[in-house]
Write a protein that holds these residues in place. Structure first.
Motif, PDB file in Angstrom:
ATOM      1  N   LEU A  81      31.488  69.715  70.676  1.00 23.58           N
ATOM      2  CA  LEU A  81      32.218  70.628  69.800  1.00 23.58           C
ATOM      3  C   LEU A  81      32.539  69.988  68.454  1.00 23.58           C
ATOM      4  CD1 LEU A  81      34.694  72.481  72.208  1.00 23.58           C
ATOM      5  CD2 LEU A  81      32.674  73.424  71.061  1.00 23.58           C
ATOM      6  N   THR A  82      32.902  68.713  68.468  1.00 23.67           N
ATOM      7  CA  THR A  82      33.192  68.033  67.208  1.00 23.67           C
ATOM      8  C   THR A  82      31.918  67.839  66.399  1.00 23.67           C
ATOM      9  OG1 THR A  82      35.048  66.882  68.246  1.00 23.67           O
ATOM     10  CG2 THR A  82      34.285  66.016  66.156  1.00 23.67           C
ATOM     11  N   GLN A  83      30.806  67.556  67.067  1.00 18.53           N
ATOM     12  CA  GLN A  83      29.543  67.450  66.356  1.00 18.53           C
ATOM     13  C   GLN A  83      29.187  68.780  65.693  1.00 18.53           C
ATOM     14  OE1 GLN A  83      26.265  65.843  68.632  1.00 18.53           O
ATOM     15  NE2 GLN A  83      24.746  66.336  67.066  1.00 18.53           N
ATOM     16  N   LEU A  84      29.371  69.875  66.423  1.00 19.99           N
ATOM     17  CA  LEU A  84      29.083  71.194  65.859  1.00 19.99           C
ATOM     18  C   LEU A  84      30.030  71.551  64.722  1.00 19.99           C
ATOM     19  CD1 LEU A  84      28.324  73.126  69.164  1.00 19.99           C
ATOM     20  CD2 LEU A  84      26.691  72.621  67.327  1.00 19.99           C
ATOM     21  N   ALA A  85      31.260  71.029  64.782  1.00 18.40           N
ATOM     22  CA  ALA A  85      32.216  71.273  63.697  1.00 18.40           C
ATOM     23  C   ALA A  85      31.716  70.695  62.382  1.00 18.40           C
ATOM     24  CB  ALA A  85      33.577  70.682  64.047  1.00 18.40           C
ATOM     25  N   GLY A  86      30.842  69.703  62.452  1.00 20.92           N
ATOM     26  CA  GLY A  86      30.292  69.096  61.250  1.00 20.92           C
ATOM     27  C   GLY A  86      29.074  69.805  60.694  1.00 20.92           C
ATOM     28  N   ALA A  87      28.695  70.933  61.286  1.00 24.90           N
ATOM     29  CA  ALA A  87      27.536  71.677  60.803  1.00 24.90           C
ATOM     30  C   ALA A  87      27.760  72.157  59.372  1.00 24.90           C
ATOM     31  CB  ALA A  87      27.256  72.871  61.719  1.00 24.90           C
ATOM     32  N   LYS A  88      26.689  72.202  58.585  1.00 21.95           N
ATOM     33  CA  LYS A  88      26.803  72.640  57.198  1.00 21.95           C
ATOM     34  C   LYS A  88      27.329  74.070  57.101  1.00 21.95           C
ATOM     35  CE  LYS A  88      25.040  68.766  55.789  1.00 21.95           C
ATOM     36  NZ  LYS A  88      24.968  68.124  57.111  1.00 21.95           N
ATOM     37  N   LYS A  89      27.036  74.891  58.094  1.00 21.85           N
ATOM     38  CA  LYS A  89      27.526  76.269  58.088  1.00 21.85           C
ATOM     39  C   LYS A  89      29.047  76.303  58.140  1.00 21.85           C
ATOM     40  CE  LYS A  89      27.066  80.746  58.199  1.00 21.85           C
ATOM     41  NZ  LYS A  89      26.546  81.504  57.039  1.00 21.85           N
ATOM     42  N   VAL A  90      29.664  75.384  58.871  1.00 22.82           N
ATOM     43  CA  VAL A  90      31.125  75.307  58.911  1.00 22.82           C
ATOM     44  C   VAL A  90      31.656  74.985  57.518  1.00 22.82           C
ATOM     45  CG1 VAL A  90      33.099  73.992  59.800  1.00 22.82           C
ATOM     46  CG2 VAL A  90      31.257  74.687  61.348  1.00 22.82           C
ATOM     47  N   GLN A  91      31.037  74.023  56.853  1.00 23.40           N
ATOM     48  CA  GLN A  91      31.448  73.658  55.492  1.00 23.40           C
ATOM     49  C   GLN A  91      31.356  74.870  54.565  1.00 23.40           C
ATOM     50  OE1 GLN A  91      28.894  70.759  53.658  1.00 23.40           O
ATOM     51  NE2 GLN A  91      30.271  70.389  51.933  1.00 23.40           N
ATOM     52  N   GLN A  92      30.297  75.657  54.711  1.00 22.11           N
ATOM     53  CA  GLN A  92      30.126  76.842  53.866  1.00 22.11           C
ATOM     54  C   GLN A  92      31.211  77.882  54.130  1.00 22.11           C
ATOM     55  OE1 GLN A  92      27.953  80.088  55.248  1.00 22.11           O
ATOM     56  NE2 GLN A  92      29.506  80.877  53.847  1.00 22.11           N
ATOM     57  N   VAL A  93      31.526  78.112  55.399  1.00 18.92           N
ATOM     58  CA  VAL A  93      32.555  79.098  55.740  1.00 18.92           C
ATOM     59  C   VAL A  93      33.915  78.669  55.191  1.00 18.92           C
ATOM     60  CG1 VAL A  93      33.837  80.164  57.641  1.00 18.92           C
ATOM     61  CG2 VAL A  93      31.343  79.973  57.772  1.00 18.92           C
ATOM     62  N   LEU A  94      34.228  77.391  55.303  1.00 19.78           N
ATOM     63  CA  LEU A  94      35.509  76.888  54.794  1.00 19.78           C
ATOM     64  C   LEU A  94      35.599  77.047  53.283  1.00 19.78           C
ATOM     65  CD1 LEU A  94      35.853  73.524  56.776  1.00 19.78           C
ATOM     66  CD2 LEU A  94      37.038  75.675  57.259  1.00 19.78           C
ATOM     67  N   ALA A  95      34.497  76.806  52.585  1.00 23.38           N
ATOM     68  CA  ALA A  95      34.524  76.762  51.127  1.00 23.38           C
ATOM     69  C   ALA A  95      34.297  78.109  50.460  1.00 23.38           C
ATOM     70  CB  ALA A  95      33.469  75.777  50.628  1.00 23.38           C
ATOM     71  N   THR A  96      33.761  79.080  51.198  1.00 27.93           N
ATOM     72  CA  THR A  96      33.388  80.351  50.580  1.00 27.93           C
ATOM     73  C   THR A  96      34.595  81.187  50.193  1.00 27.93           C
ATOM     74  OG1 THR A  96      31.270  80.393  51.734  1.00 27.93           O
ATOM     75  CG2 THR A  96      32.095  82.490  50.892  1.00 27.93           C
ATOM     76  N   GLU A  97      35.597  81.235  51.048  1.00 26.59           N
ATOM     77  CA  GLU A  97      36.792  82.004  50.733  1.00 26.59           C
ATOM     78  C   GLU A  97      38.010  81.327  51.349  1.00 26.59           C
ATOM     79  OE1 GLU A  97      36.772  85.480  53.986  1.00 26.59           O
ATOM     80  OE2 GLU A  97      35.088  85.591  52.589  1.00 26.59           O
ATOM     81  N   ALA A  98      39.164  81.552  50.738  1.00 29.86           N
ATOM     82  CA  ALA A  98      40.384  80.872  51.163  1.00 29.86           C
ATOM     83  C   ALA A  98      40.738  81.169  52.612  1.00 29.86           C
ATOM     84  CB  ALA A  98      41.544  81.252  50.248  1.00 29.86           C
ATOM     85  N   SER A  99      40.372  82.363  53.090  1.00 33.23           N
ATOM     86  CA  SER A  99      40.715  82.724  54.470  1.00 33.23           C
ATOM     87  C   SER A  99      39.985  81.849  55.480  1.00 33.23           C
ATOM     88  CB  SER A  99      40.386  84.197  54.733  1.00 33.23           C
ATOM     89  OG  SER A  99      38.993  84.442  54.541  1.00 33.23           O
ATOM     90  N   GLY A 100      38.825  81.283  55.092  1.00 32.92           N
ATOM     91  CA  GLY A 100      38.107  80.390  56.000  1.00 32.92           C
ATOM     92  C   GLY A 100      38.904  79.139  56.261  1.00 32.92           C
ATOM     93  N   LEU A 101      39.295  78.453  55.190  1.00 36.92           N
ATOM     94  CA  LEU A 101      40.126  77.265  55.329  1.00 36.92           C
ATOM     95  C   LEU A 101      41.520  77.642  55.816  1.00 36.92           C
ATOM     96  CD1 LEU A 101      40.618  74.227  54.932  1.00 36.92           C
ATOM     97  CD2 LEU A 101      41.101  74.707  52.510  1.00 36.92           C
ATOM     98  N   GLY A 102      42.015  78.803  55.359  1.00 35.02           N
ATOM     99  CA  GLY A 102      43.355  79.251  55.733  1.00 35.02           C
ATOM    100  C   GLY A 102      43.530  79.520  57.206  1.00 35.02           C
ATOM    101  N   LYS A 103      42.428  79.681  57.924  1.00 35.62           N
ATOM    102  CA  LYS A 103      42.506  79.870  59.373  1.00 35.62           C
ATOM    103  C   LYS A 103      43.064  78.627  60.046  1.00 35.62           C
ATOM    104  CE  LYS A 103      39.505  80.731  63.395  1.00 35.62           C
ATOM    105  NZ  LYS A 103      40.450  81.629  64.068  1.00 35.62           N
ATOM    106  N   PHE A 104      42.859  77.467  59.429  1.00 32.61           N
ATOM    107  CA  PHE A 104      43.243  76.205  60.050  1.00 32.61           C
ATOM    108  C   PHE A 104      44.426  75.519  59.365  1.00 32.61           C
ATOM    109  CE2 PHE A 104      38.725  76.937  60.798  1.00 32.61           C
ATOM    110  CZ  PHE A 104      38.702  76.915  62.180  1.00 32.61           C
ATOM    111  N   ILE A 105      44.599  75.775  58.079  1.00 34.66           N
ATOM    112  CA  ILE A 105      45.691  75.155  57.324  1.00 34.66           C
ATOM    113  C   ILE A 105      46.362  76.231  56.485  1.00 34.66           C
ATOM    114  CG2 ILE A 105      46.304  73.442  55.569  1.00 34.66           C
ATOM    115  CD1 ILE A 105      43.999  71.754  56.437  1.00 34.66           C
ATOM    116  N   SER A 106      47.658  76.319  56.572  1.00 31.21           N
ATOM    117  CA  SER A 106      48.403  77.340  55.832  1.00 31.21           C
ATOM    118  C   SER A 106      48.149  77.216  54.332  1.00 31.21           C
ATOM    119  CB  SER A 106      49.900  77.203  56.124  1.00 31.21           C
ATOM    120  OG  SER A 106      50.640  78.139  55.369  1.00 31.21           O
ATOM    121  N   GLN A 107      47.913  78.364  53.681  1.00 32.78           N
ATOM    122  CA  GLN A 107      47.524  78.358  52.275  1.00 32.78           C
ATOM    123  C   GLN A 107      48.656  77.935  51.335  1.00 32.78           C
ATOM    124  OE1 GLN A 107      45.171  81.685  50.868  1.00 32.78           O
ATOM    125  NE2 GLN A 107      44.545  82.228  52.935  1.00 32.78           N
TER     126      GLN A 107
END
Length: 513
Positions: free
Chosen positions: A334-360
């Motif tokens: 699971l941690t290896q999959l967390a490092g997938a480039k697609k995860v990076q894209q989802v986090l960076a594309t919109e604030a709600s992606g990162l906001g799912k894990f860290i309060s904005q």
């Protein structure tokens, strides 16, 4: 963009100065273990059939200037990044959604996910996870070349590595090399620019990463079966970058005398068994003394990050064997999959992606968000279709890099190579890639020593910041979270890739400006 180096940097070397400096560097690197096994081009198999030779790791003769504000920015955000990726690895639903978006064109990601599902079905027995992470950045500055005032330089993230984050063992040594040269050799040079002040930051990457391994080892506790516990470094056969790994082993064994063993990925099923107990302890059988059995507390994967490590079905059986055991994995699937480039894209594309894990509304969110660059999906969403137009346009593609869900370097497609590559791939597979806007760092010049030859000219520097984190998947408690030093990799400005072991880049250190 304004160059970070003056015209006099690096200093112009006379032939005799160059010869002396090269000899000093060659001797220091071998004497202190800043080394790699030589590439085949230097020492063919028939010349070195027993793999006894070592050669200096490629290094810069001088530390490269790097903006202090950017260096401090990367350092300040690392523990927040550690916690972010711990949280991502705990969110199976989120990872599942990401995986489903890419597995249509990526059998490797699909196979990793299958391993997780198999273990989940029978039940995980080890809630603790270890992450030895590395977040890679390049310097970015707005308004460069526009004639308007340039903004303060910032770091922008290239990628986040969750598996086999290498060169921590050699990076600290490279910093030590440049400190040594600044104290002993640079003052002897005649050229202008050699005698300035070098602002060389402390780098304890070897100690920092080893401390993370030690924290996980301690968290595992004593064996309930009466065995001595150990740490396994899971490695590739014929590893050229062996000394980088060895320095972590030596640091881990100092003081605590933690037993550490190297296990080739291809020998997992021959050398380990799983105890017939509810805990499913992983047992390591010492090849040199089969009667000696150790219980494995931590498995540190320096292999298993790409398809090349899984040529046979048995290799996937071996990964499943490790994953279902009680050993603390670095990383879990699971941690290896967390490092997938697609995860990076989802986090960076919109604030709600990162906001799912860290309060904005937190400082951590702001610090992480500021490191993101423009990344786009390549799927059939509105954003993905727009990215496809950019990627297939012969002119517009010049500002982008196309990335698959891979680690290890040498997998990306840059600029004009993007359209023809996409033509060679079924459109149904395009969704397994991301499109990232290229970061253009300020001009820097330096001299690289590689395989005894000097290469001088423009270079591009990539800063990596290490982090170590231990957490509980079930309770979500963070048990250990520390910054673990830095890496500076440098390559010629005509090279697209930066892999040191692959022959693209070299080891470097920062002189803060």
């Amino acid at each position: 963009m304004s160059p970070l180096t003056e015209r006099s940097y690096p200093p112009v070397l006379e032939d005799q100065e160059s010869e002396r400096l090269v000899q000093v560097v060659k001797d220091w690197t071998i004497g202190n273990g800043l080394a790699v096994r030589p590439p085949v081009a230097v020492a063919p198999a028939e010349v070195d059939p027993r793999s006894i030779l070592a050669t200096s790791a490629p290094v810069t003769l001088f530390p490269s200037p790097f903006p202090q504000v950017c260096f401090e920015q990367a350092k300040a955000v690392q523990t927040a990044y550690n916690e972010l990726y711990a949280r991502i690895s705990q969110d199976e639903e989120f990872i599942s959604r990401v995986v489903q978006e890419v597995i249509g064109g990526d059998d490797f990601i699909a196979s990793l996910w299958d391993v997780h599902l198999k273990v989940k079905k029978e039940g995980y027995v080890q809630p603790l996870s270890l992450g030895l992470f590395r977040s890679d950045y390049m310097v970015h500055q707005e308004n460069q070349g526009t004639g308007t005032q340039e903004s303060m330089p910032q770091i922008k993230q290239v990628e986040f590595n969750t598996i086999a984050s290498s060169f921590g063992g050699l990076s600290a040594l490279t910093s030590s090399l440049h400190r040594f040269l600044a104290a002993t050799e640079y003052p002897l040079l005649k050229g202008t620019g050699a005698h300035g002040q070098y602002n060389l930051p402390e780098n304890k990457s070897t100690q920092g990463l080893a401390a993370g391994l030690r924290a996980a080892y301690s968290a595992y506790g004593k064996s309930q079966l009466g065995h001595e516990t150990c740490v396994i470094f899971l490695v590739q056969g014929g590893e050229r970058n062996i000394f980088d790994q060895r320095h972590l082993e030596y640091e881990l064994q100092q003081g605590s005398r933690t037993p550490v063993f190297r296990l080739p990925f291809s020998e997992i099923l021959q050398r380990t068994t799983i105890a017939d107990s509810d805990k499913r302890q992983l047992l390591y059988h010492l090849p040199s003394n089969p009667s000696k059995v150790f219980e494995v507390a931590v498995v540190y994967l320096r292999a298993g990050y790409g398809p090349g490590d899984y040529p046979n079905t048995s290799d996937w059986d071996a990964r499943y064997h490790i994953e279902r055991s009680a050993a603390i994995k670095c990383p879990t699937v699971l941690t290896q999959l967390a490092g997938a480039k697609k995860v990076q894209q989802v986090l960076a594309t919109e604030a709600s992606g990162l906001g799912k894990f860290i309060s904005q509304d937190t400082e951590e969110f702001k610090k992480i968000w500021e490191t993101f660059t423009n990344i786009y999906p390549m799927d059939t969403s509105e954003a993905g279709l727009a990215a496809r137009k950019l990627a297939t346009d012969p002119e517009k593609c010049q500002k982008y890099v196309l990335k698959p869900q891979r680690e290890g370097g040498g997998n990306n497609f840059y600029r004009s190579s993007i359209p023809p590559y996409l033509k060679s791939v079924s459109e149904s597979h395009w969704g397994s890639y991301i499109l990232m806007e290229l970061i253009t760092p300020p001009p820097v010049t330096n001299i690289i020593l590689r395989n005894g030859q000097l290469e001088q000219g423009g270079v591009i520097c990539e800063l990596g910041r290490y982090g170590a984190c231990v957490w509980n998947q079930h309770t979500r408690e963070i048990l250990y979270n520390e910054d673990a030093g830095y890496l500076l990799r440098t390559k010629g400005d005509q090279s697209e890739e930066g892999g040191v072991a692959a022959g693209f880049g070299c080891m470097d250190s920062c002189s803060l400006v």
